[in-house]
Write an enzyme that holds these catalytic residues in place. Structure first.
Site, mmCIF file in Angstrom:
data_model
loop_
_atom_site.group_PDB
_atom_site.id
_atom_site.type_symbol
_atom_site.label_atom_id
_atom_site.label_comp_id
_atom_site.label_asym_id
_atom_site.label_seq_id
_atom_site.Cartn_x
_atom_site.Cartn_y
_atom_site.Cartn_z
ATOM 1 N N SER A 292 -13.019 26.397 -27.974
ATOM 2 C CA SER A 292 -13.130 25.198 -28.803
ATOM 3 C C SER A 292 -11.945 25.112 -29.756
ATOM 4 O O SER A 292 -11.454 26.139 -30.236
ATOM 5 C CB SER A 292 -14.443 25.231 -29.592
ATOM 6 O OG SER A 292 -14.436 24.276 -30.631
ATOM 7 N N THR B 160 -39.643 25.960 -10.799
ATOM 8 C CA THR B 160 -39.969 24.627 -10.309
ATOM 9 C C THR B 160 -40.239 23.768 -11.537
ATOM 10 O O THR B 160 -40.802 24.256 -12.522
ATOM 11 C CB THR B 160 -41.216 24.620 -9.391
ATOM 12 O OG1 THR B 160 -42.359 25.037 -10.133
ATOM 13 C CG2 THR B 160 -41.012 25.529 -8.185
ATOM 14 N N HIS B 161 -39.812 22.523 -11.496
ATOM 15 C CA HIS B 161 -39.947 21.625 -12.648
ATOM 16 C C HIS B 161 -39.280 22.211 -13.897
ATOM 17 O O HIS B 161 -39.696 21.933 -15.018
ATOM 18 C CB HIS B 161 -41.419 21.334 -12.955
ATOM 19 C CG HIS B 161 -42.193 20.821 -11.784
ATOM 20 N ND1 HIS B 161 -42.162 19.512 -11.375
ATOM 21 C CD2 HIS B 161 -43.004 21.465 -10.908
ATOM 22 C CE1 HIS B 161 -42.943 19.361 -10.311
ATOM 23 N NE2 HIS B 161 -43.452 20.539 -10.003
ATOM 24 N N GLU C 162 -18.651 22.582 -15.652
ATOM 25 C CA GLU C 162 -18.964 21.252 -16.176
ATOM 26 C C GLU C 162 -18.102 20.170 -15.526
ATOM 27 O O GLU C 162 -18.582 19.078 -15.216
ATOM 28 C CB GLU C 162 -18.792 21.245 -17.691
ATOM 29 C CG GLU C 162 -19.839 22.081 -18.419
ATOM 30 C CD GLU C 162 -19.565 22.202 -19.908
ATOM 31 O OE1 GLU C 162 -18.629 21.532 -20.404
ATOM 32 O OE2 GLU C 162 -20.280 22.967 -20.578
ATOM 33 N N LYS D 3 -16.676 29.913 -29.615
ATOM 34 C CA LYS D 3 -17.138 29.255 -28.396
ATOM 35 C C LYS D 3 -16.461 29.789 -27.131
ATOM 36 O O LYS D 3 -15.286 30.122 -27.127
ATOM 37 C CB LYS D 3 -16.892 27.743 -28.483
ATOM 38 C CG LYS D 3 -17.723 27.017 -29.531
ATOM 39 C CD LYS D 3 -19.201 27.041 -29.187
ATOM 40 C CE LYS D 3 -19.527 26.301 -27.925
ATOM 41 N NZ LYS D 3 -19.250 24.847 -28.022
ATOM 42 N N SER E 76 0.834 -1.213 0.000
ATOM 43 C CA SER E 76 0.000 0.000 0.000
ATOM 44 C C SER E 76 0.864 1.257 0.000
ATOM 45 O O SER E 76 0.371 2.355 0.230
ATOM 46 C CB SER E 76 -0.911 0.011 1.238
ATOM 47 O OG SER E 76 -0.129 -0.009 2.430
ATOM 48 N N TYR F 253 -9.974 -6.344 12.654
ATOM 49 C CA TYR F 253 -9.260 -5.884 11.468
ATOM 50 C C TYR F 253 -9.247 -6.958 10.391
ATOM 51 O O TYR F 253 -9.058 -8.141 10.655
ATOM 52 C CB TYR F 253 -7.811 -5.490 11.799
ATOM 53 C CG TYR F 253 -7.065 -4.991 10.581
ATOM 54 C CD1 TYR F 253 -7.247 -3.686 10.129
ATOM 55 C CD2 TYR F 253 -6.228 -5.831 9.849
ATOM 56 C CE1 TYR F 253 -6.604 -3.226 8.992
ATOM 57 C CE2 TYR F 253 -5.574 -5.375 8.715
ATOM 58 C CZ TYR F 253 -5.768 -4.074 8.287
ATOM 59 O OH TYR F 253 -5.143 -3.632 7.156
#
Length: 482
Positions: free
Chosen positions: A280, A158-159, A293, A286, A26, A320
Site C-alpha cells: 500500500s 457450501t453457501h 484480484e 499491507k 483496420s 460477408y
C-alpha cells in the site's frame, strides 16, 4: 490521401474522404495477421501456378517477393503505410510495387473475404495451441500442489458456510477438473477452426480451375470448407473461442476469489509469495493479493469480448458484411489477456504457503463432523431423515452449551439416541471424517492418488495433441518459407 491507394478505386469517380478511410481502417488491429497473410498468399500463388492459372515464372516471382516481405515482417522493417486500409492491402501494394505485373496477378481467384478469414483461422489455431500450452502448465502446478498437500485438512464450504472437512489436495484437484474441461473444450473446438476458406472467393467460389485441397494442405489445414458462402461469413469459431476463454477466465476468477479470502487475516489459510503481491502507498503493513484480484477483475472484460462478438453476429445476413471487421479486437485481446492470467495464476499458486495449523483449527469449528454422526446412526439402523433430526438436536445442544460434538460425553450423546455407543468416538475426529470418505472421487488421502494418476494421464494426452498439431503447422509453414 491518394484515392488510388485502395484495392477498389476503379468503381468510383471520386475518392473517399480521409475521414471515411480512417473510419474504415483496420490496420491498427490486423497488422498482427501480417505473417499469416504472407504465408496464405504464398500457398495461393503455389496453387495458382501449379494449376496453370498463372505462369510458373510469375508464381516463382510472387513467392520470392512474398518471402522477402516475410523477412521484413519478422525483423520489423516492413514499410507499412497508415494510408492503406489494412495489412492485406499493404502487403499487396508492396509486392506489386516491387514485382509489378506478377504481383498484380496474386489476387486471381480470391477475395479479401476469404483471404482475411483464412489469416484469422491460422492465427486462431496458434492462439488455441498457446492457450492449451499455458493451461497444461497450470494443470501441472495444481497437480503438484495437490500431491504436496494430499492430507492437509481445510474446511469445505457450501453457501460460504462450513460444510464438511476436505483436504487441500482434494480441493485443488477440483480446480484441476475445471481446467481440464477448459482444455478439452479448446481441443474440441480446434477441428472447427482448422478449416481452410481460401478459394471461396467473395462468396460464390470462382470460375478458375483452382485446387482448394492443395491450398488447404499447404497451410496445414485439415480440409477446405465445404460451402463458399459459409466459408467467408462464418465467425462461429471466434465466438466459440471467446466462450471457451470467458468460461476459463471465470474458473480462474473462482480460484482467485478463494485465494483473496484465504489470504485475509480473518482466514489466514495462506500467504502469497512476495513476488506475487503488492503493498500500500499509505499503509506500511499491507500485503495485497493484487495478482489474484486483477485476474478476477479481468474476467469481466473476457465476458465482454464474448458479448461483443455475439452481438456483432446476431443480425447479419449471409454473407460477408463489414461488421465482421470488428471480430479481431475481441479475439486478440481475449487471447492476450487469458494467457497472461493463466501464466500469473500458475506462478502465484505454485509459490503459496499454507498455514496448515490454522486450516485445521478452522475445520474444527462449525460442526463439520455432523454428517458423519448422522451416517453413524444410519449404520446402526436409524433412517437417515431421523438421524438428520437427531444430530440437528445434538448440534443445537452444543451451540447452547458452547461445546463441540467430539467434546460431548457418551452420556450426553446417548441422551439423543441410545444407538450411540463408545465406538462413536472413532468417527468424530476430523482426520477420521476425511479418511473414511473413500468413495470414488472422495477426499480421502487414500483415494486422491487415483485422481492424481488420472490427471497426469489427461496431461499426457493433451500434450500429445499439442505437439502433434504444432508439428503439422510448423512443417507446413517451414515448407512455404523455404
Amino acid at each position: 490521401m491518394d484515392s488510388k491507394k485502395v484495392l477498389w478505386s476503379g468503381r468510383f469517380k471520386e475518392g473517399a474522404t480521409d475521414a471515411t478511410l480512417a473510419f474504415t481502417s483496420s490496420l491498427h488491429t490486423d497488422v498482427k495477421l501480417a505473417r499469416y497473410d504472407v504465408l496464405g498468399s504464398i500457398a495461393h500463388a503455389k496453387m495458382l501456378s501449379a494449376q496453370g492459372i498463372i505462369s510458373q515464372e510469375d508464381g516463382k516471382e510472387i513467392q520470392k517477393g512474398l518471402k522477402e516481405i516475410l523477412l521484413q515482417i519478422e525483423d520489423g522493417t516492413l514499410p507499412i503505410q497508415d494510408s492503406l486500409e489494412d495489412i492485406h492491402s499493404n502487403i499487396e501494394f508492396i509486392l506489386t510495387d516491387r514485382i509489378k505485373d506478377a504481383g498484380a496477378r496474386l489476387h486471381t481467384a480470391r477475395s479479401r473475404n476469404d483471404q482475411v478469414v483464412t489469416d484469422v483461422r491460422m492465427f486462431m489455431r496458434d492462439a488455441i495451441l498457446d492457450t492449451i500450452e499455458e493451461l497444461i502448465g497450470f494443470e501441472k502446478t495444481l497437480l503438484e500442489v495437490s500431491k504436496d498437500n494430499i492430507d492437509v485438512i481445510v474446511p469445505g464450504f457450501t453457501h460460504v458456510q462450513h460444510a464438511q472437512p476436505v483436504t487441500i489436495g482434494h480441493h485443488f484437484m477440483a480446480h484441476f477438473s475445471r481446467i481440464r474441461r477448459d482444455i478439452e473444450r479448446f481441443i474440441e473446438s480446434y477441428s472447427r477452426v482448422n478449416v481452410c476458406p481460401l478459394g471461396s472467393a467473395a462468396l460464390a467460389g470462382t470460375t478458375y480451375d483452382i485446387d482448394r485441397e492443395y491450398t488447404s494442405s499447404l497451410l496445414g489445414f485439415q480440409n477446405p470448407c465445404y460451402n463458399s458462402m459459409d466459408g467467408v461469413s462464418d465467425r462461429d469459431f471466434i465466438a466459440e473461442f471467446l466462450f471457451n476463454s470467458s468460461l476459463c477466465a471465470v474458473h480462474l476468477s473462482s480460484i482467485c476469489e478463494e485465494l483473496v479470502y484465504w489470504s485475509s487475516q480473518e482466514f489466514a489459510f495462506i500467504e502469497m509469495d512476495d513476488a506475487y503481491a503488492t503493498g500500500s502507498s499509505i499503509m506500511p503493513q499491507k500485503k495485497n493479493s493484487d495478482v489474484a484480484e486483477l485476474t478476477r477483475g479481468r474476467t469481466g472484460a473476457a465476458i465482454g469480448d464474448l458479448v461483443n462478438i455475439l452481438t456483432t453476429m446476431k443480425g447479419l445476413p449471409l454473407t460477408y458484411n463489414r461488421d465482421l471487421q470488428e471480430d479481431k479486437d475481441a479475439m486478440f485481446s481475449s487471447y492476450t489477456r487469458l494467457t497472461s492470467c493463466i501464466k500469473m495464476c500458475s506462478a502465484m499458486i505454485a509459490t503459496l504457503s499454507f498455514n496448515k495449523e490454522r486450516m485445521l483449527s478452522a475445520a474444527s469449528e462449525g460442526f463439520m463432523n455432523a454428517t458423519d454422526l448422522a451416517d453413524y446412526l444410519v449404520v446402526k439402523g436409524m433412517p437417515f431423515r431421523k438421524a438428520h433430526e437427531v444430530v440437528g438436536g445434538a448440534v443445537r445442544y452444543c451451540i447452547d452449551e458452547n461445546k463441540k460434538l467430539e467434546d460431548l460425553t457418551l452420556k450426553e450423546l446417548q441422551s439423543f439416541s441410545d444407538l450411540i455407543k463408545e465406538d462413536v468416538f472413532d468417527i468424530l475426529p476430523l482426520e477420521k471424517c476425511v479418511n473414511r470418505r473413500k468413495s470414488f472421487g472422495g477426499t480421502s488421502p487414500e483415494i486422491i492418488p487415483v485422481q492424481l494418476d488420472n490427471g497426469h494421464s489427461a496431461v499426457d494426452r493433451q500434450n500429445a495433441f499439442l505437439i502433434g498439431e504444432r508439428n503439422i503447422i510448423e512443417q507446413a509453414f517451414d515448407a512455404l518459407e523455404k
